[in-house]
Design a protein around this motif. Structure first.
Motif, PDB file in Angstrom:
ATOM      1  N   ASN A  36     127.297  85.252 -12.945  1.00 31.20           N
ATOM      2  CA  ASN A  36     127.400  84.805 -13.181  1.00 31.20           C
ATOM      3  C   ASN A  36     128.727  83.555 -13.420  1.00 31.20           C
ATOM      4  OD1 ASN A  36     129.755  85.018 -15.880  1.00 31.20           O
ATOM      5  ND2 ASN A  36     131.328  86.510 -14.564  1.00 31.20           N
ATOM      6  N   CYS A  39     132.367  83.310 -14.490  1.00 32.31           N
ATOM      7  CA  CYS A  39     133.656  83.491 -13.164  1.00 32.31           C
ATOM      8  C   CYS A  39     133.950  83.791 -11.799  1.00 32.31           C
ATOM      9  CB  CYS A  39     133.851  85.578 -13.620  1.00 32.31           C
ATOM     10  SG  CYS A  39     135.202  86.298 -12.234  1.00 32.31           S
ATOM     11  N   ASP A  41     130.565  85.702 -10.534  1.00 33.28           N
ATOM     12  CA  ASP A  41     130.778  86.631 -10.066  1.00 33.28           C
ATOM     13  C   ASP A  41     128.930  86.431  -9.606  1.00 33.28           C
ATOM     14  OD1 ASP A  41     133.135  87.725 -10.191  1.00 33.28           O
ATOM     15  OD2 ASP A  41     132.195  88.228 -13.034  1.00 33.28           O
ATOM     16  N   CYS A  64     135.051  88.738  -9.088  1.00 29.24           N
ATOM     17  CA  CYS A  64     136.315  89.697  -9.284  1.00 29.24           C
ATOM     18  C   CYS A  64     136.315  91.635  -9.114  1.00 29.24           C
ATOM     19  CB  CYS A  64     136.618  89.491 -10.861  1.00 29.24           C
ATOM     20  SG  CYS A  64     135.820  89.953 -12.381  1.00 29.24           S
ATOM     21  N   SER A  67     133.987  92.600 -11.395  1.00 26.59           N
ATOM     22  CA  SER A  67     132.307  92.553 -11.492  1.00 26.59           C
ATOM     23  C   SER A  67     132.459  93.963 -10.662  1.00 26.59           C
ATOM     24  CB  SER A  67     132.232  91.426 -11.338  1.00 26.59           C
ATOM     25  OG  SER A  67     132.585  91.267 -10.201  1.00 26.59           O
ATOM     26  N   ARG A 124     136.098  88.932 -19.804  1.00 26.16           N
ATOM     27  CA  ARG A 124     136.341  89.559 -18.487  1.00 26.16           C
ATOM     28  C   ARG A 124     134.593  90.643 -19.701  1.00 26.16           C
ATOM     29  NH1 ARG A 124     137.835  88.210 -14.455  1.00 26.16           N
ATOM     30  NH2 ARG A 124     140.400  87.965 -14.320  1.00 26.16           N
ATOM     31  N   CYS A 127     131.637  89.907 -16.636  1.00 25.72           N
ATOM     32  CA  CYS A 127     132.151  90.476 -15.361  1.00 25.72           C
ATOM     33  C   CYS A 127     131.510  91.730 -15.185  1.00 25.72           C
ATOM     34  CB  CYS A 127     133.315  89.924 -15.193  1.00 25.72           C
ATOM     35  SG  CYS A 127     134.107  88.676 -15.165  1.00 25.72           S
TER      36      CYS A 127
HETATM   37 ZN    ZN Z   1     134.067  88.208 -12.918  1.00 30.42          ZN
END
Ligand code: ZN
Length: 153
Positions: A36, A39, A41, A64, A67, A124, A127
């Motif tokens: 991702n 972010c 991830d 994060c 995730s 989000r 995530c």
């Molecule tokens: Zn994330």
């Protein structure tokens, strides 16, 4: 429902800090890499299949709390499910995190209901769904007849 919200928060923080099934499965029957970029991830998901049943599922990766918690809860939830059940759950989960808060019934989603609040934070959503997209990719190659393909987002 502030108590409920606190509980949800607690579950996500717990799984984010101490992800379950954070390991590699050697000689996995299916695996896929998810990323991702929004972010940062990143995770690799591993599957052990017995016919159509997910016998074991694990992941390694970093990202994060949302995730990591989502991947952790995914592994706990889909273990023992058939491919079809997992696919159905993917759709319900996707509806939950992209829908309006409170509008989507969380019945039958079990612990996954903790992600209902994510719908309030569109940034989000990726995530929370990364692990699920990766699961689908990991399930896909063997569905098509044991092709050695690995998909990424
Ligand atoms: Zn994330």
């Amino acid at each position: 429902m502030n108590d409920l919200r606190d509980l949800y928060q607690e579950v996500i923080l717990d799984h984010g800090k101490r992800p379950r099934n954070l390991r590699k499965i050697e000689d996995a029957d299916g695996e896929a890499v998810g990323h991702n970029p929004l972010c940062g991830d990143r995770l690799t998901l591993y599957l052990r299949l017995d016919g159509d049943v997910i016998r074991d599922v694990s992941f390694v990766g970093a990202g994060c709390a949302i995730s990591q918690a989502s991947a952790s809860l995914l592994t706990e939830t889909v273990k023992g499910m058939t491919r079809e059940e997992a696919e159905g759950l993917f759709h319900r989960f996707h509806e939950l995190v992209t829908g309006h808060p409170g509008a989507v019934p969380t019945v039958g989603l079990g612990k996954l209901a903790v992600f209902a609040g994510v719908a309030e934070f569109p940034v989000r959503v990726k995530c929370a769904t990364l692990a699920w997209h990766t699961l689908r990719a990991a399930l896909a190659p063997t569905a098509a007849g044991a092709e050695p393909a690995v998909s990424t987002e």
